[in-house]
Enzyme design. Structure first.
Site, PDB file in Angstrom:
ATOM      1  N   HIS A  56       0.847  -1.199   0.000  1.00  0.00           N
ATOM      2  CA  HIS A  56       0.000   0.000   0.000  1.00  0.00           C
ATOM      3  C   HIS A  56       0.878   1.242   0.000  1.00  0.00           C
ATOM      4  CE1 HIS A  56       0.786  -0.533   4.288  1.00  0.00           C
ATOM      5  NE2 HIS A  56       0.249   0.633   4.570  1.00  0.00           N
ATOM      6  N   HIS A  58       1.426   3.926   1.963  1.00  0.00           N
ATOM      7  CA  HIS A  58       1.970   4.680   3.106  1.00  0.00           C
ATOM      8  C   HIS A  58       3.499   4.799   3.010  1.00  0.00           C
ATOM      9  CE1 HIS A  58      -1.796   4.034   5.823  1.00  0.00           C
ATOM     10  NE2 HIS A  58      -1.896   5.106   5.052  1.00  0.00           N
ATOM     11  N   ASP A  60       5.907   4.628   5.049  1.00  0.00           N
ATOM     12  CA  ASP A  60       6.772   3.629   5.688  1.00  0.00           C
ATOM     13  C   ASP A  60       6.754   2.289   4.932  1.00  0.00           C
ATOM     14  OD1 ASP A  60       4.068   3.407   6.712  1.00  0.00           O
ATOM     15  OD2 ASP A  60       4.811   2.013   8.215  1.00  0.00           O
ATOM     16  N   HIS A  61       6.123   2.283   3.759  1.00  0.00           N
ATOM     17  CA  HIS A  61       6.115   1.083   2.903  1.00  0.00           C
ATOM     18  C   HIS A  61       6.670   1.349   1.504  1.00  0.00           C
ATOM     19  CE1 HIS A  61       3.677  -1.267   5.822  1.00  0.00           C
ATOM     20  NE2 HIS A  61       3.463  -0.041   6.239  1.00  0.00           N
ATOM     21  N   HIS A 115      -7.385  -1.018   5.820  1.00  0.00           N
ATOM     22  CA  HIS A 115      -6.353  -0.108   6.344  1.00  0.00           C
ATOM     23  C   HIS A 115      -6.246   1.077   5.382  1.00  0.00           C
ATOM     24  CE1 HIS A 115      -2.646   1.267   8.219  1.00  0.00           C
ATOM     25  NE2 HIS A 115      -1.984   1.106   7.098  1.00  0.00           N
ATOM     26  N   ASP A 134       0.096  -3.980   6.206  1.00  0.00           N
ATOM     27  CA  ASP A 134      -0.547  -3.517   7.444  1.00  0.00           C
ATOM     28  C   ASP A 134      -1.984  -4.002   7.540  1.00  0.00           C
ATOM     29  OD1 ASP A 134       1.793  -2.172   7.951  1.00  0.00           O
ATOM     30  OD2 ASP A 134       0.948  -0.161   7.759  1.00  0.00           O
ATOM     31  N   HIS A 172       5.132  -4.860  10.530  1.00  0.00           N
ATOM     32  CA  HIS A 172       5.532  -4.165  11.764  1.00  0.00           C
ATOM     33  C   HIS A 172       5.731  -5.127  12.928  1.00  0.00           C
ATOM     34  CE1 HIS A 172       4.864   0.063  10.504  1.00  0.00           C
ATOM     35  NE2 HIS A 172       3.914  -0.445   9.729  1.00  0.00           N
TER      36      HIS A 172
HETATM   37 FE    FE Z   1       2.928   0.667   8.123  1.00  0.00          FE
HETATM   38 ZN    ZN Z   2       0.161   1.566   6.597  1.00  0.00          ZN
END
Ligand code: FE
Ligand code: ZN
Length: 256
Positions: A56, A58, A60-61, A115, A134, A172
């Site tokens: 996805h 985001h 942090d990905h 999410h 996530d 995570h």
């Molecule tokens: Fe994340």
């Molecule tokens: Zn995420």
């Protein structure tokens, strides 16, 4: 020979997964939060990056996509069709039922919104690896930023029906806090209590709790257990979307 999975910790609590095909000396990366540890590992392995698999959009990905493409401009960048315009460098737009290949394997795309509205998971049935970003965490699940409880129940149902032995690679390291919350809603679950003890010891020794398995998650994760009497009692609901929605709301407020 199937691919090997290397787990690279990044940022505060992210995991980046590097899939390595030792026969071809090729690699693919799942959700590169940052580029630098991936580049270091590729160098160590003597491998060439051929694919970026994003679950996805985001940061942090996908935060490492650009740095990786600067060094490996030929790498294909996979992501959900619904994430068009949100994933840096995306070249392949995937939907439920689409297939990807890496090494000798074929991966199946599961559309798992909730999410985020474009979230996908990558499932490799032959080796049994699931990369779920996530959507599903060990002992928990992602927050509903762009989706409804009903969507997330549908998405998690798809993951829950995979074989029990499926290796669940979540993005995570949230497991300990997730299990603490789980114990507040499902305190008499013996499998959960046993898992909590194990995870506490692992984290005290600074060991990763990922991968988990679908079989384990089905026995301990309250967000896959909307149809069990204990969680129906804890939430005061029986309908799956309501049991799940109530639990998700409680977890959002849980400080740990
Ligand atoms: Fe994340
Ligand atoms: Zn995420």
């Amino acid at each position: 020979m199937s691919f090997l999975v290397h787990r690279l910790p990044a940022l505060r609590d992210n995991y980046i997964f590097l899939l390595f095909d030792p026969d071809r000396l090729e690699a693919a990366v799942v959700d590169p939060a940052v580029g630098e540890p991936v580049l270091a590992k590729l160098q160590e392995l003597g491998a060439r990056l051929v694919a970026i698999f994003n679950t996805h959009h985001h940061s942090d990905h996908v935060g490492g996509n650009r740095d990786l493409l600067a060094v490996y401009p030929q790498a294909a960048v996979y992501g959900g069709a619904e994430d068009r315009g949100r994933i840096p460098g995306q070249t392949v737009f995937l939907q439920e039922g689409d297939r990807v290949t890496f090494g000798n394997e074929t991966g199946e795309i599961l559309f798992v919104p909730g999410h985020t509205r474009g979230h996908i998971a990558y499932y490799f049935p032959r080796s049994g690896h699931l990369f779920c970003g996530d959507t599903l965490f060990s002992g928990g699940c992602g927050r509903l930023f762009e989706g409804t409880p009903s969507q997330m129940v549908q998405s998690l149902s798809k993951l829950r029906q995979l074989p029990d032995t499926t290796q669940v690679w979540c993005a995570h390291e949230y497991t300990l806090n997730n299990l603490k919350f789980a114990l507040t809603v499902d305190p008499d679950n013996h499998a959960l209590r046993a898992r909590f003890q194990v995870v506490q010891a692992m984290r005290a020794a600074d060991q990763p709790t990922i991968p988990s398995t679908i079989g384990l998650e089905k026995s301990v994760n309250p967000f896959l257990r909307w149809d069990t009497p204990s969680l129906q009692a804890a939430t005061g609901h029986t309908e799956p979307d309501r049991v799940f929605g109530k639990l998700r709301g409680m977890k959002d407020l849980y400080a740990g």
